[in-house]
Write an enzyme that holds these catalytic residues in place. Structure first.
Site, short mmCIF file in Angstrom:
data_model
loop_
_atom_site.label_atom_id
_atom_site.label_comp_id
_atom_site.label_asym_id
_atom_site.label_seq_id
_atom_site.Cartn_x
_atom_site.Cartn_y
_atom_site.Cartn_z
N CYS A 2 0.86 -1.17 0.00
CA CYS A 2 0.00 0.00 0.00
C CYS A 2 0.90 1.22 0.00
CB CYS A 2 -0.90 0.01 1.23
SG CYS A 2 -2.00 -1.42 1.33
N ARG A 46 -4.76 1.79 -1.32
CA ARG A 46 -4.94 0.44 -0.79
C ARG A 46 -4.68 -0.66 -1.82
NH1 ARG A 46 -10.47 -2.62 1.32
NH2 ARG A 46 -9.40 -4.19 2.62
N ALA A 48 -5.57 -4.42 -1.43
CA ALA A 48 -6.31 -5.25 -0.48
C ALA A 48 -5.71 -6.65 -0.41
CB ALA A 48 -7.78 -5.33 -0.89
N ILE A 49 -5.19 -7.01 0.77
CA ILE A 49 -4.59 -8.31 1.00
C ILE A 49 -5.29 -9.05 2.13
CG2 ILE A 49 -2.48 -9.54 1.63
CD1 ILE A 49 -2.35 -8.21 -1.12
N ASN A 70 1.04 0.82 6.05
CA ASN A 70 1.42 -0.12 5.00
C ASN A 70 2.12 -1.26 5.71
OD1 ASN A 70 2.42 -1.52 2.76
ND2 ASN A 70 4.18 -0.14 2.55
N GLY A 71 1.44 -2.38 5.89
CA GLY A 71 2.08 -3.43 6.67
C GLY A 71 1.30 -4.71 6.76
N GLU A 72 1.96 -5.71 7.32
CA GLU A 72 1.36 -6.98 7.70
C GLU A 72 1.67 -7.19 9.17
OE1 GLU A 72 -0.63 -9.00 6.16
OE2 GLU A 72 -0.59 -7.86 4.28
N GLY A 331 13.21 -14.47 -1.29
CA GLY A 331 14.32 -15.05 -0.53
C GLY A 331 15.34 -14.04 -0.04
#
Length: 496
Positions: A2, A46, A48-49, A70-72, A331
């Site tokens: 995002c 956005r 969308a995840i 903006n993150g997880e 990776g």
């Protein structure tokens, strides 16, 4: 990915804000929203995840406070259960909605509690201040600058800021900003206690933590794919995911049309793990025609970063155009932890650790930056299992004497950790890997050099390099990259 932006000024010009903010709409093409708060402007593009419904759109608001992120946030379900027990009612399935009630409960100490890849800005309505923060490695990008009146502005990329700020700087990873100060809440490279684990114990923990790291990054409401170069790091991520998935995972590889030297290794891995594999070929014409766009999105004139980005950019472009994948596992970050060519022959354990610390601290300027830009500009999100906080903290704590290349093989601990379990064929697990920029085809670098040679005569090169007193170009290729960079980022910059 995002995109976020925040202009921390009560009378900030909305049109000026919009002009800068539109530069990164590709990071979040699903929806956009700008909110004017009492002391500034906050914007969110956005992708969308998690929580795909409209309720997951930001900025989130709670009790007069606002957040853009903006993150997880990994393990957010556990956090939600705790907050629900405390009386908070959630409006969406978005992981980022936990941030405001966490802030209300814990204040700025919340940042050191997060297991996350993130960049965020919170507006506190009661104190009328903005608080910004970034994850300890800097996997999610965040930059800042000041306008002509000294008001601070935050954004996901430098190109959001160049029309407002004379000087653009990277937000330091592992810090939060409050009251005009940047405060370190975590130094991911600092080792409080060296682990006493022997080699076999260390390898068991490396395996266990990395498997958990990959597993939790498979959680998404959008479709997940994997970048597969055929080298050790990406192959391990794919192999772990394949064992954890009930259906074949989707893997993607790229190579030059003339000498795609590593496509065969990626194909070997894909066949072994049973993935749904796609190969993309790039031509010399595509490499040259994409060069300016790649430099623009990277915001750097670093030669190695640009070369290494060409393949990833074109691969992600192909994934975006030809598939429904929205999340990519990569990776990156293994080299900095376990050593690579620059540490294989470190003169001492102390020198190895010092170099590893330096490399990890610089990740946000090089490999992580490269992956973020190449993936996000194609409206995709990157997840980096080797950047898992618990994994990085543990590997950094291993006695560096064990990480030295005294085994005749680089990254021995990582390879040895996955010898059992039939994750990879021995030929892949123990194969030495070329750098990504070379792996896609040695000729790619030659094409870039030849193109630069055609762009300048010897006289033009000598005259052109005189324009730059800082980091003066030293080849025609470096001058070409610098000229293109200055076309988009001709502002005063700090040394990152």
């Amino acid at each position: 990915m995002c995109s976020i932006m925040c202009y921390c000024k009560a009378d900030a010009d909305p049109e000026r804000f919009k002009e800068g903010f539109k530069e990164t709409v590709s990071r979040g093409p699903d929806d956009s929203r700008i909110v004017v708060v009492e002391d500034g402007i906050m914007g969110f593009h956005r992708l969308a995840i998690m929580g795909l419904h409209p309720e997951g759109m930001q900025p989130f608001e709670y009790d007069g406070n606002y957040v853009i992120c903006n993150g997880e946030i990994y393990g957010f379900d556990t956090i939600k259960k705790h907050l629900i027990a405390d009386g908070y009612t959630f409006q969406s399935d978005s992981d980022c909605e936990v941030l405001l009630p966490m802030y209300q409960e814990y204040g700025v100490s919340m940042f050191e509690m997060l297991d996350a890849e993130y960049a965020c800005v919170i507006y506190d309505e009661k104190t009328r201040e903005f608080i910004a923060a970034r994850d300890p490695i800097g996997i999610r990008p965040l930059y800042y600058g000041y306008d002509e009146e000294g008001a601070i502005v935050f954004a996901s990329e430098p190109k959001n800021l160049v029309s407002i700020c004379k000087k653009v700087m990277p937000f330091p990873p592992g810090h939060y900003y409050q009251g005009g100060e940047f405060i370190c809440y975590t130094d991911i490279t600092k080792v409080e206690h060296v682990s006493g684990d022997d080699r076999e114990s260390a390898c068991r923990k490396i395996k266990d933590i990395l498997v958990r790291s990959v597993e939790k990054r498979l959680v998404a409401d959008a479709n997940v794919g994997f970048l597969l170069s055929g080298g050790l790091d990406s192959s391990l991520v794919c192999a772990i995911a394949a064992q954890k998935s009930d259906v074949p995972i989707r893997t993607f590889a790229i190579g030059m049309t003339e000498d795609a030297i590593d496509l065969k290794y990626a194909r070997q891995v894909a066949d072994y793990i049973g993935s749904d594999h796609m190969e993309i070929y790039m031509t010399p014409k595509e490499v040259i025609s994409s060069l300016e766009e790649v430099i623009k999105i990277l915001g750097t004139f670093d030669i190695t970063t640009i070369r290494a980005s060409m393949g990833m950019y074109l691969l992600c472009k192909g994934i975006h155009e030809k598939t429904d994948i929205r999340v990519l596992l990569t990776g990156e970050i293994s080299d900095e932890l376990f050593g690579y060519k620059y540490t294989d022959f470190a003169p001492s354990a102390k020198a190895f650790q010092e170099e590893s610390v330096k490399r990890v601290r610089e990740l946000h300027m090089y490999d992580v930056l490269r992956a973020d830009r190449c993936i996000s500009v194609n409206s995709l999100e990157a997840r980096v299992p080797f950047g898992d906080l618990a994994f990085v903290e543990y590997v950094m704590s291993i006695d560096p004497q064990m990480k030295l290349n005294t085994y005749g093989k680089g990254k021995y601990l990582l390879r040895h950790a996955f010898e059992d379990g039939e994750y990879l064929p021995e030929s892949i697990l123990w194969r030495e890997k070329a750098a990504f920029s070379d792996a896609v085809g040695h000729s790619m670098v030659d094409y870039l050099k030849e193109y630069a040679e055609r762009c300048y005569t010897d006289e033009e090169y000598e005259e052109g390099r005189k324009k730059y007193s800082h980091a003066a170009p030293f080849t025609k290729e470096s001058l070409l990259y610098r000229d293109i960079f200055e076309k988009y980022y001709a502002v005063e910059r700090s040394k990152e």
